[in-house]
Design a protein around this motif. Structure first.
Motif, mmCIF file in Angstrom:
data_model
loop_
_atom_site.group_PDB
_atom_site.id
_atom_site.type_symbol
_atom_site.label_atom_id
_atom_site.label_comp_id
_atom_site.label_asym_id
_atom_site.label_seq_id
_atom_site.Cartn_x
_atom_site.Cartn_y
_atom_site.Cartn_z
ATOM 1 N N GLY A 79 3.889 114.819 45.962
ATOM 2 C CA GLY A 79 5.211 115.266 45.531
ATOM 3 C C GLY A 79 6.078 115.865 46.613
ATOM 4 O O GLY A 79 7.056 116.563 46.325
ATOM 5 N N TRP A 80 5.756 115.608 47.866
ATOM 6 C CA TRP A 80 6.584 116.121 48.959
ATOM 7 C C TRP A 80 8.036 115.647 48.852
ATOM 8 O O TRP A 80 8.954 116.444 49.073
ATOM 9 N N PRO A 81 8.308 114.366 48.510
ATOM 10 C CA PRO A 81 9.713 113.956 48.387
ATOM 11 C C PRO A 81 10.482 114.790 47.363
ATOM 12 O O PRO A 81 11.649 115.150 47.591
ATOM 13 N N GLN A 82 9.840 115.116 46.243
ATOM 14 C CA GLN A 82 10.504 115.937 45.234
ATOM 15 C C GLN A 82 10.735 117.355 45.749
ATOM 16 O O GLN A 82 11.770 117.978 45.464
ATOM 17 N N GLU A 83 9.772 117.871 46.523
ATOM 18 C CA GLU A 83 9.941 119.203 47.106
ATOM 19 C C GLU A 83 11.109 119.209 48.090
ATOM 20 O O GLU A 83 11.898 120.169 48.134
ATOM 21 N N ALA A 84 11.242 118.137 48.878
ATOM 22 C CA ALA A 84 12.361 118.041 49.817
ATOM 23 C C ALA A 84 13.691 117.948 49.077
ATOM 24 O O ALA A 84 14.701 118.521 49.522
ATOM 25 N N ALA A 113 11.519 122.439 59.385
ATOM 26 C CA ALA A 113 10.102 122.172 59.128
ATOM 27 C C ALA A 113 9.832 120.679 59.271
ATOM 28 O O ALA A 113 10.587 119.840 58.783
ATOM 29 N N LEU A 114 8.749 120.357 59.923
ATOM 30 C CA LEU A 114 8.405 118.985 60.254
ATOM 31 C C LEU A 114 8.278 118.125 58.996
ATOM 32 O O LEU A 114 7.579 118.482 58.049
ATOM 33 N N GLY A 115 8.987 116.997 58.963
ATOM 34 C CA GLY A 115 8.785 115.987 57.943
ATOM 35 C C GLY A 115 9.657 116.071 56.715
ATOM 36 O O GLY A 115 9.695 115.117 55.924
ATOM 37 N N TYR A 116 10.385 117.169 56.524
ATOM 38 C CA TYR A 116 11.186 117.282 55.302
ATOM 39 C C TYR A 116 12.343 116.285 55.269
ATOM 40 O O TYR A 116 12.715 115.803 54.192
ATOM 41 N N THR A 117 12.911 115.976 56.412
ATOM 42 C CA THR A 117 13.987 114.982 56.441
ATOM 43 C C THR A 117 13.476 113.621 55.982
ATOM 44 O O THR A 117 14.122 112.919 55.184
ATOM 45 N N GLU A 118 12.295 113.226 56.473
ATOM 46 C CA GLU A 118 11.713 111.945 56.075
ATOM 47 C C GLU A 118 11.316 111.954 54.600
ATOM 48 O O GLU A 118 11.490 110.954 53.889
ATOM 49 N N ALA A 119 10.769 113.071 54.135
ATOM 50 C CA ALA A 119 10.394 113.161 52.723
ATOM 51 C C ALA A 119 11.628 113.052 51.832
ATOM 52 O O ALA A 119 11.589 112.406 50.770
ATOM 53 N N LEU A 120 12.732 113.655 52.243
ATOM 54 C CA LEU A 120 13.976 113.539 51.482
ATOM 55 C C LEU A 120 14.468 112.089 51.474
ATOM 56 O O LEU A 120 14.957 111.597 50.444
ATOM 57 N N ALA A 121 14.315 111.403 52.592
ATOM 58 C CA ALA A 121 14.720 109.993 52.658
ATOM 59 C C ALA A 121 13.898 109.141 51.694
ATOM 60 O O ALA A 121 14.408 108.184 51.106
ATOM 61 N N VAL A 122 12.631 109.468 51.515
ATOM 62 C CA VAL A 122 11.800 108.760 50.533
ATOM 63 C C VAL A 122 12.351 109.000 49.134
ATOM 64 O O VAL A 122 12.497 108.074 48.329
ATOM 65 N N HIS A 123 12.668 110.252 48.846
ATOM 66 C CA HIS A 123 13.204 110.583 47.517
ATOM 67 C C HIS A 123 14.498 109.821 47.240
ATOM 68 O O HIS A 123 14.729 109.376 46.111
ATOM 69 N N ARG A 124 15.328 109.651 48.256
ATOM 70 C CA ARG A 124 16.621 108.980 48.097
ATOM 71 C C ARG A 124 16.515 107.462 48.186
ATOM 72 O O ARG A 124 17.518 106.766 48.064
ATOM 73 N N GLY A 125 15.315 106.963 48.414
ATOM 74 C CA GLY A 125 15.133 105.526 48.524
ATOM 75 C C GLY A 125 15.555 104.942 49.854
ATOM 76 O O GLY A 125 15.678 103.724 49.997
#
Length: 310
Positions: A217-222, A242-254
């Motif tokens: 659930g990292w994308p949802q957390e981002a 924090a490392l990786g949150y930008t990429e996790a947000l990109a996953v959430h946004r498709g």
């Protein structure tokens, strides 16, 4: 605390995903330890998955300090960290236990060891001007300005926008960069124990951890973090560094697949791990060893502490 400490306080550091928490918890089974985190992002409430924050089960195995002490809307800085960490350490000592500082944020550890820079207080008007210039001209241009007057100071920024803004704010007030102001006296003495793992093993651990975090659930957390703090703000809010949150947000946004995001995060983690190891050697005076050697050395140190203190 009136009696002198029998030995330097122990601190444990290692690159991301190397297994710092697991090693510390093994030690806590045999010694009266309380763990004081030295991590720039586990201080934030709500950042659970992407920071690999100790779980409830891990926290039950040994007391943990400096987790969940700030909202993500706050730019928790090194001065607040030192204040909070020294207070936590004092309380642990008063209880008759041993504080073990554990974390991979090198500049937090360095500040505990050396004291805080004696730079002038913040000037909001000057800072606002530098922030506006950062947005208009970009980070590279500001770093080039710094390098023209002090190349070493520019390199010390490690391309961190917030540090660049602060350095230029101080320079424009005083004609000096923060590194030239010296430091306050540290409250405690520390001995740092550092370890790492062979490159392929460490990268495999990173890859496995990132895949699990994305699946948990990292994308949802981002996405939640983006709802609290705009990631497009400049200079970038601390929580978004924090490392990786930008990429996790990109996953959430498709915008990225989980596989592509994992590759990018692992690459960034590998680069960060190299910087952590260099920092441990050059700034903390700790040559990284194997996990087994670090654990053995820490056990000897803790045993000596109990012997000297008893």
């Amino acid at each position: 605390m009136t009696a002198p400490l029998p030995l330097s306080l122990p601190a444990l550091t290692a690159p991301t995903a190397a297994g710092k928490t697991a090693l510390a918890l093994r030690l806590a089974q045999d010694f009266p330890l309380e763990l004081v985190a030295a991590d720039a992002f586990t201080v934030y409430r709500g950042l659970e998955i992407g920071t690999a924050k100790p779980t409830a089960q891990e926290r039950a195995a040994a007391p943990h300090h400096l987790l969940d002490v700030a909202d993500v809307t706050v730019n928790y800085d090194v001065a607040r960290y030192v204040h909070d960490a020294e207070a936590a350490i004092s309380a642990v000592l008063e209880r008759g236990n041993i504080p073990l500082v554990v974390g991979g944020t090198g500049f937090y550890l360095r500040a505990l060891m050396r004291g805080l820079p004696l730079t002038p207080p913040a000037n909001p008007a000057v800072r606002a001007g530098v922030e506006a210039e950062l947005e208009r001209r970009g980070l590279d241009a500001l770093l080039a300005d710094m390098a023209a007057t002090d190349p070493q100071e520019a390199a010390r920024m490690e391309r961190n926008p917030r540090r660049v803004v602060r350095a230029l704010e101080v320079f424009r007030q005083t004609g000096r960069y923060p590194g030239s102001f010296g430091h306050s006296a540290p409250r405690f003495r520390f001995q740092v124990f550092a370890f790492t793992r062979p490159g392929p093993e460490l990268e495999d651990r990173m890859a496995r951890r990132v895949r699990v975090m994305l699946a948990r659930g990292w994308p949802q957390e981002a996405a939640w973090l983006a709802g609290q703090v705009d990631p497009a703000t400049l200079p970038r809010p601390t929580a978004w560094q924090a490392l990786g949150y930008t990429e996790a947000l990109a996953v959430h946004r498709g915008e990225l697949s989980p596989g592509a995001a994992a590759e990018q995060v692992v690459l960034a983690s590998r680069q960060y791990a190299k910087r952590q190891l260099t920092f441990a050697r050059t700034q903390l005076g700790a040559a990284p060893t194997t996990p087994e050697t670090a654990e053995s050395a820490l056990r000897a140190h803790l045993t000596a502490w109990l012997t000297a203190g008893g």
